[in-house]
Scaffold this active site. Structure first.
Site, short mmCIF file in Angstrom:
data_model
loop_
_atom_site.label_atom_id
_atom_site.label_comp_id
_atom_site.label_asym_id
_atom_site.label_seq_id
_atom_site.Cartn_x
_atom_site.Cartn_y
_atom_site.Cartn_z
N CYS A 111 -71.15 -56.70 -96.84
CA CYS A 111 -71.76 -55.57 -97.55
C CYS A 111 -72.40 -56.02 -98.86
CB CYS A 111 -70.70 -54.52 -97.85
SG CYS A 111 -70.12 -53.64 -96.41
N LYS A 121 -57.76 -53.78 -90.97
CA LYS A 121 -58.79 -54.79 -90.74
C LYS A 121 -58.68 -55.93 -91.75
CE LYS A 121 -62.76 -54.49 -92.57
NZ LYS A 121 -63.61 -55.11 -93.66
N ASN A 122 -58.41 -55.60 -93.01
CA ASN A 122 -58.37 -56.62 -94.04
C ASN A 122 -57.09 -57.45 -94.02
OD1 ASN A 122 -60.91 -56.02 -94.99
ND2 ASN A 122 -60.20 -54.63 -96.59
N ARG A 131 -69.51 -61.12 -105.39
CA ARG A 131 -68.27 -61.59 -104.80
C ARG A 131 -68.29 -63.11 -104.58
NH1 ARG A 131 -66.54 -57.25 -100.20
NH2 ARG A 131 -68.59 -57.63 -99.34
N ASP A 137 -61.99 -49.89 -102.64
CA ASP A 137 -62.41 -49.48 -101.30
C ASP A 137 -62.26 -47.98 -101.06
OD1 ASP A 137 -63.22 -51.99 -100.59
OD2 ASP A 137 -61.57 -52.40 -99.22
#
Length: 445
Positions: free
Chosen positions: A129, A22-23, A134, A318
């Site tokens: 999230c 996904k990333n 960030r 992660d």
């Protein structure tokens, strides 16, 4: 709102296949903005963040078409074969609207690409999230050094630049999305751009691979220094996304924590070094079966082992929450240090409610095991916290209810079906997430 009902106690046995990253897929989809020609991406995972990115591109005027995977049986006995085509021939509205991007971080990834392609962008400040601030100041500083004028107002970044210019940019700190954003901006900038203190993650290398296939001139991707020679235009390309190393790591922990015998297939073992080393230290038996497959077998008793999250190639942030679930079943005291995000221990209290012994002091969690976990109703707070609660439920006594699994749907493709295929007792209750559109997306969302 969907939830998982999980009855613990079953060792996971069999083969599970990993979906595309996904990333990697998110920045690669954003990179399609950089050309008028068609970009085809293979091995795209069908998760919520990808569906959101499709809507985002469509809202700008792009045509996005998802081609269904062709797989035997139930679709998880082999790696899904799917691809997505994106045509950004017309970008009629270069705006990333808040109502579309509020649930994820990918809005920042279209900023550099939009400025480079159209000379202007209006991008909502990113959501996603709640695991830390960030900030995207590194994106803004870099783009301004390349000649962009950026103003923040009403929750949006408004940027303009007739044409970006190459520049020497040193990141104040390592940032994956910042590296990706400025890399996309640099490929169409005038002259040479030198990026230093870059992220080295495989997802950055994936993006650089696609950009090179589109005609970009990039050297050094995967190192701390990337050199880009700008070109006047990019062309279309076809590119296959790498397997998701975080999903692969999650399944490795699932096999180890349940005392199972699990083959994790369609992965890239070169990307799993830190995770494999730590699981081996904790007593799990790990055997590479080739470049794209690894076998994990649980131990009679897992051993405590400390982790400290770091940028790649270190232990990934992660995977911190998932490893903490494993640490609850290990003999002794494990220290879990979170060095990337300041608010990534929100899963701790839910694990404690299931019987875990965990104390948090600043950025360090002390986990004492082995704990006898008992079933409970728990709540997901973010994507990776969701995975840790599912892993804990797989070994808990009785039947657990894991609520708000839409967080998990952001990054794991039908994980309950994959786990059920290797022996887990897990069911989804509620409206099953089905991200595949019936028709190509070519109208604003």
């Amino acid at each position: 709102m969907d939830k998982f009902i999980i009855r613990g106690g079953n060792p996971l046995v069999g083969t599970v296949h990993v979906s595309g990253a996904k990333n990697s897929a998110l920045p690669c989809m954003a990179a399609a903005i950089l050309t008028e020609e068609e970009v085809t991406l293979e091995n795209i995972p069908q998760v919520r963040d990808i569906a959101t990115e499709r809507r985002l591109l469509a809202s700008m005027g792009a045509a996005v078409e998802l081609h269904e995977p062709v797989t035997p049986g139930d679709g998880f006995s082999a790696a899904p074969q799917n691809h997505t085509t994106i045509s950004c021939r017309s970008l009629s509205d270069p705006v990333a609207r808040y109502e579309i991007v509020k649930t994820m971080r990918a809005s920042s990834l279209v900023l550099g690409a939009l400025i480079a392609r159209t000379g202007a962008a209006r991008v909502a400040m990113p959501g996603g999230c709640a695991i830390g601030g960030r900030p995207i100041d590194q994106h803004i500083k870099g783009l301004e050094k390349m000649g962009a004028v950026i103003v923040q107002q009403h929750g949006y970044l408004e940027a303009s630049a007739p044409r970006l210019r190459g520049a020497h940019i040193v990141f104040d700190r390592i940032t994956v999305t910042g590296t990706e954003d400025l890399l996309m901006a640099a490929v169409l900038a005038e002259g040479e751009t030198l990026l230093e203190n870059c992220a080295r993650e495989p997802e950055v290398v994936d993006l650089a691979g696609l950009l090179a296939a589109m005609g970009a001139k990039i050297q050094g991707a995967g190192t701390s220094m990337i050199r880009v020679q700008g070109v006047a235009r990019l062309h279309g390309a076809r590119y296959r996304i790498n397997p998701d190393r975080i999903e692969a790591g999650t399944f490795l922990i699932a096999g180890a924590i349940t005392g199972g015998d699990l083959i994790v297939a369609n992965c890239n073992t070169e990307h799993l070094g830190a995770m494999i080393a730590k699981l081996s230290e904790a007593g799990a038996r790990i055997d590479a079966l080739g470049p794209d497959s690894v076998r994990v077998r649980g131990a009679a008793q897992l051993r405590s082992a400390d982790i400290s999250t770091e940028e790649y190639p270190g232990f990934p942030t992660d995977m911190q929450a998932q490893y903490m679930a494993l640490a609850t079943q290990a003999e002794g005291v494990s220290l879990v240090r979170e060095n990337i995000f300041e608010n990534r221990f929100m899963h701790v209290q839910e694990l404690v409610r299931m019987g875990a012994s965990i104390k948090v002091d600043g950025n360090t969690a002390t986990v004492r095991g082995p704990a006898r976990l008992s079933s409970a109703a728990v709540m997901c707070s973010d994507l990776r916290a969701s995975a840790s609660l599912v892993l804990a439920a797989l070994v808990a006594d009785g039947e657990s209810v894991v609520d708000r699994v839409y967080h998990m749907d952001r990054g794991y493709e039908r994980i309950e079906e994959k786990l059920r295929g290797v022996g887990a007792q897990i069911q989804r209750m509620g409206n099953v997430f089905a991200p595949r559109p019936e028709k190509p997306i070519n109208q604003p969302a």
